[in-house]
Design a protein around this motif. Sequence first.
Motif, short mmCIF file in Angstrom:
data_model
loop_
_atom_site.label_atom_id
_atom_site.label_comp_id
_atom_site.label_asym_id
_atom_site.label_seq_id
_atom_site.Cartn_x
_atom_site.Cartn_y
_atom_site.Cartn_z
N THR A 182 0.83 -1.21 0.00
CA THR A 182 0.00 0.00 0.00
C THR A 182 0.86 1.26 0.00
N TYR A 237 -3.23 -2.08 -8.28
CA TYR A 237 -3.79 -1.68 -6.98
C TYR A 237 -5.30 -1.45 -7.02
N LEU A 277 -8.07 -2.41 -4.21
CA LEU A 277 -8.15 -1.77 -2.89
C LEU A 277 -9.35 -0.84 -2.83
N PHE A 319 -2.76 -7.56 1.48
CA PHE A 319 -2.90 -7.00 0.14
C PHE A 319 -3.32 -8.09 -0.85
#
Length: 809
Positions: A425, A487, A490, A578
Amino acid sequence: LPAALEAAVDEARAAWLGARADETPLAVRSSAPHEDSAASSFAGHFETRLGVRGREALRVAVRAVLASSLSERVIAAAARTGLALLPPRMAVLVQRLVEPTCAGILFTRDPVTGAQRMVVEMVRGSGEAVASGRVEPARFTIDRATGAIERAGGDPALSPAPATLHELAALGRRVEALFGGPQDLEWAIENGRAVLLQSRPITGLGTAARREGRGDFWTSANSQEALAGPVTPMTYTLMLPLIERGRRAAFEALGVGPLPGAYMRRHLGRVYFNTDYFRRFLERLPGAPTEIFDMLLFGDATRGSALRLQFERLRPSPRLLRLGALVARTWWSAQRRMDAFVPRLERALRRMQGRDLARASTPALVRQLLEARRLMEHGFRLHVLGSAMAGAHYLLLSKWLQAYCGDRGQGAVDALLERAHRAATAQAYDALLALAEQARTQPALAACLRRTAQPEGGEPADRLAALEAVPGGTALREGIERFLARYGHLSRTEAELAAPRWREDLDYVFDVLRHLLEREPAAGDRSPGRVRRRDGIRRVHAALRRRSQALAPLQRLVFTQLLRWAERYAPYRENMRFHALRAYEQVRRVLLEFGRRLHARGLLETRDDVFFLQWSELPTVLSLPPGTEQAARWRERARARREAFERFSRAQAPKFIWDDGSPAPAPARRHPVGGQAAFLEGVAVSGGVVRGRVRRCDRLEDALELAPDEILLARLAPPSWTPAFLLARGVILDIGGMLSHCAVIAREHGIPCVVGVREGTELLRDGEWVTLDAYAGRVYVHRDEVTRDATGGQRRTDTERTGTEPRGG
């Protein structure tokens, strides 16, 4: 004031004071129904007027106290404690102003530990200085059983007669008996006689006392980081069986039998954990400190630093040998298991993402849903394993360094491991920063980012397509698409299935880019924490190298190996989470497709109402024919749950509750210190000492506007706040633990951080100067340019200390 009320005040004043009415000084004070309770305190929020003389002055004072119940400060505090919907009410007390020779505070129980002793603090003259923390009072303890008196520090020149302290103790017992519980008294001595000024329940009584008769103590601390608000039925009923299977497996492996009570529940739609249940579990493990979960997960520890955890000496036993073998097997296989999961996940995700869910049959969707759930469960179990490995090696290295670095051992660990975490992150923020720097070179691109909004129901692709018309937009679009490919799974509220992922809603990405563009470009190292601590890290390394030369060869080997293991496992806590969230996104994708189909058949009002079904209900609803009475009942049930969720979202839930759901007090973390400052206490999670102005942030958008000299103050910080962390001079959070996401990010980037402060957002004000001592877990509130530590000695507060080398180094 109404004329009738003014007349009543005048009449009461004349009847009480008679001819002395104009010359007698009065105290006019507030007494709101919810001003002071065991769950919350509004001390200092309402108006108080002292030394009031004369009829007109009394009218003005009464009016001011009544009006203070409508102040913005009181309304905001009421909202935070769940009292916002109650109409404001206020009674006004008018008392003769006491002229004391000494005054102070009496706790009928120890307010920190809950021990069976009274605590007295006193100063000469008025007691206001004690309550506000402006002076250091003389402190005494009185044993409730024997009456034995002990001096506990403070002003050595103030030595009251034992008879005075015993008179205060007797007064405390009478008041405690009257109100039926431990009390916090304000008192004064006038003409040799004790006078009671005020009494209220002790807010934040220690653990031992707070359990009496109220059942177990529940906290929302750990869950709030991933679930900042209420949780949908689908999310809760999906996660609960997975957590329960993990708990049973752990208990069986550790040889721990069933424990009384539940460990997780919902209240006002929020998830709470039973801290007493986890303490009972730790009591069954040989040598384990019972507060270790409090410090690592819940931020509810009273020790402030990992260095102060005490491990008991262990005696050899068959069970201890079995546990040792289990730990060895787990340690030996942990890295291999975690590393093996990632390529397996990659292969499964390629299969899942290549399928067109809209054309898949219901059985095919069910199979994909179950496969995604298995991957998610495996990933989250490995996240727990990674957290345990990272936390255990962090603690071991901290305790080892304590012997050589004193109380700076934890700060030395933070410096040594600063670059070891490599949290995914945090890498996401670096990627966003690179995109912002790319857009900064094209003013037209920056303007486009500011005005390009994703309309409700619109597609992210449409928003990205708008960049094509701007010079340099194609390259930026490709960069954003690469970012989303890595990503995009997320979310602002990552553990909530109903929350859109970043690839579905670009608001988060564009908001962060816009705020980064409005700031000055970063110079050199992108992390302010790293810039401040670079020299300090060099000194830590140099000091430990010097010390290692004086160590025996075996000790040098132990240190080297502990550091290597701590560096190896530091990234796993965040990175396994993650990857587990990548599988979690696939669960959401399939559920949304089921929701679309159920909505099209008239079984749900909206597609997203699928998240207001329970996991076990999904097969039943999928099998229902549309247009039937049973289908209508399920449609109504989902709608009612959605409306309840929306009500819970507007409600202010307490941070802590008892078994019956009533608000529980937060143990006190505010202390008067010296004559200059007060401090708040929490859990130190990333070392350093900085001085700056606090800025309270309730939203990410607020946090992204931090100035260079500001310290971020917030109730909690979910993972989506990572960009704001890296802009902050330091971080203070009401909620969090040593293994929380914010702690990992702060340690990775060298940002001083204290969590679990509990009352920070209530007691600190925007713009107030503080010194954040993230070695000791303290936040010193300045009332002068010099801050004093708990021993009364002066501390430097300049930023040079952010990289202080270990003591003696």
